[in-house]
Scaffold this active site. Structure first.
Site, PDB file in Angstrom:
ATOM      1  N   ASP A  96      -7.643  -2.647  47.084  1.00  0.00           N
ATOM      2  CA  ASP A  96      -6.818  -1.528  46.633  1.00  0.00           C
ATOM      3  C   ASP A  96      -7.767  -0.398  46.237  1.00  0.00           C
ATOM      4  O   ASP A  96      -8.820  -0.667  45.673  1.00  0.00           O
ATOM      5  CB  ASP A  96      -6.027  -2.016  45.402  1.00  0.00           C
ATOM      6  CG  ASP A  96      -4.793  -1.183  45.112  1.00  0.00           C
ATOM      7  OD1 ASP A  96      -4.027  -0.922  46.056  1.00  0.00           O
ATOM      8  OD2 ASP A  96      -4.589  -0.812  43.948  1.00  0.00           O
ATOM      9  N   TYR A 134      -9.534   2.518  44.043  1.00  0.00           N
ATOM     10  CA  TYR A 134      -9.645   2.803  42.608  1.00  0.00           C
ATOM     11  C   TYR A 134      -8.534   3.771  42.207  1.00  0.00           C
ATOM     12  O   TYR A 134      -8.185   4.669  42.972  1.00  0.00           O
ATOM     13  CB  TYR A 134     -10.993   3.440  42.289  1.00  0.00           C
ATOM     14  CG  TYR A 134     -12.194   2.571  42.548  1.00  0.00           C
ATOM     15  CD1 TYR A 134     -12.327   1.329  41.932  1.00  0.00           C
ATOM     16  CD2 TYR A 134     -13.227   2.997  43.378  1.00  0.00           C
ATOM     17  CE1 TYR A 134     -13.449   0.533  42.152  1.00  0.00           C
ATOM     18  CE2 TYR A 134     -14.359   2.219  43.600  1.00  0.00           C
ATOM     19  CZ  TYR A 134     -14.459   0.980  42.977  1.00  0.00           C
ATOM     20  OH  TYR A 134     -15.573   0.210  43.187  1.00  0.00           O
ATOM     21  N   PHE A 142     -15.043  -0.041  47.347  1.00  0.00           N
ATOM     22  CA  PHE A 142     -16.107  -0.237  46.348  1.00  0.00           C
ATOM     23  C   PHE A 142     -16.902   1.034  46.027  1.00  0.00           C
ATOM     24  O   PHE A 142     -17.690   1.066  45.093  1.00  0.00           O
ATOM     25  CB  PHE A 142     -17.088  -1.364  46.751  1.00  0.00           C
ATOM     26  CG  PHE A 142     -16.472  -2.727  46.749  1.00  0.00           C
ATOM     27  CD1 PHE A 142     -16.186  -3.367  45.549  1.00  0.00           C
ATOM     28  CD2 PHE A 142     -16.158  -3.374  47.935  1.00  0.00           C
ATOM     29  CE1 PHE A 142     -15.599  -4.634  45.537  1.00  0.00           C
ATOM     30  CE2 PHE A 142     -15.568  -4.632  47.936  1.00  0.00           C
ATOM     31  CZ  PHE A 142     -15.290  -5.260  46.736  1.00  0.00           C
ATOM     32  N   HIS A 172     -15.176 -12.756  44.367  1.00  0.00           N
ATOM     33  CA  HIS A 172     -15.187 -11.303  44.222  1.00  0.00           C
ATOM     34  C   HIS A 172     -16.262 -10.895  43.205  1.00  0.00           C
ATOM     35  O   HIS A 172     -16.506 -11.617  42.235  1.00  0.00           O
ATOM     36  CB  HIS A 172     -13.799 -10.839  43.734  1.00  0.00           C
ATOM     37  CG  HIS A 172     -13.569  -9.377  43.888  1.00  0.00           C
ATOM     38  ND1 HIS A 172     -13.996  -8.462  42.945  1.00  0.00           N
ATOM     39  CD2 HIS A 172     -12.967  -8.666  44.868  1.00  0.00           C
ATOM     40  CE1 HIS A 172     -13.655  -7.246  43.348  1.00  0.00           C
ATOM     41  NE2 HIS A 172     -13.034  -7.335  44.515  1.00  0.00           N
TER      42      HIS A 172
END
Length: 219
Positions: A60, A62, A73, A183
């Protein structure tokens, strides 16, 4: 990006995609939505679709101001790197000789070398995580993964966490290399992300396939 538009053109006229675009347009009228419209497809503008070598799947975008810019990321300068990215940098500094924290969170330097930084969902309402999930983006990004799986050879897929692993479950492992671990978020990073050495392993796979390795330091 033109090469991406040509190969994925079949998706854009499908009913789910038309509905998705209408949903996102309506959301933008009523709320702040990230990333801004011109950055939703940044991941298609960094390299040709035929030149992808590595795929990192995120979930998803930020949802804070000025963070999301269309690469998973990654955040643009001067936004400080979020915790998951800080953990990615920590692992890199152990795994890749000479890697030091670049002092920012912009991963454009990787994307230009053929590292596809693809979120499953490409938009989000400000301050509301996963607010645009299950609206159609996942079907579109599954089509992207499927195209890469079928049309390219010797890609390295880095699947971090259960969500990415599910999304990558259909990858042909005889044709591509798949690296899996937890993760890099602070909640799970100590359960196997630190020490996974995915970055050096990726370069080994690329060398064996006769491809130029990624310069992870070029940020």
């Amino acid at each position: 990006g033109d090469s991406w538009r040509r190969q994925l053109a079949g998706e854009f006229s499908k009913p789910y995609f038309v509905e998705l675009m209408a949903f996102v347009a309506e959301e933008r009228k009523r709320y702040t939505v990230y990333p801004p419209p011109e950055q939703v497809f940044t991941w298609t503008q960094m390299c040709d679709i035929w030149d992808v070598k590595v795929v990192i799947l995120g979930q998803d975008p930020y949802h804070g101001p000025k963070q999301a810019h269309g690469l998973c990321f990654s955040v643009q300068k001067p936004v400080p790197p979020p915790p998951s990215l800080e953990n990615i940098y920590k692992e890199l500094s152990e795994d890749i000789e000479g890697f030091t924290h670049p002092g920012h969170g912009d991963l454009t330097g990787w994307a230009k070398q053929g590292v596809l930084l693809l979120n499953a969902v490409l938009t989000v309402r400000a301050h509301q995580a996963t607010s645009h999930k299950e609206r159609g983006w996942e079907q579109f990004t599954d089509a992207v993964v499927s195209w890469l799986n079928k049309n390219l050879h010797g890609l390295v897929f880095m699947l971090w966490g259960a969500y990415a692993q599910r999304k990558g479950s259909s990858i042909d492992r005889k044709r591509h290399h798949v690296l899996q671990t937890v993760h890099p978020s602070p909640l799970s990073v100590n359960r196997g992300f630190f020490g996974c050495r995915h970055f050096s392993k990726t370069n080994e796979f690329l060398r064996k396939s006769g491809k130029k390795p990624i310069d992870w330091k070029a940020l």
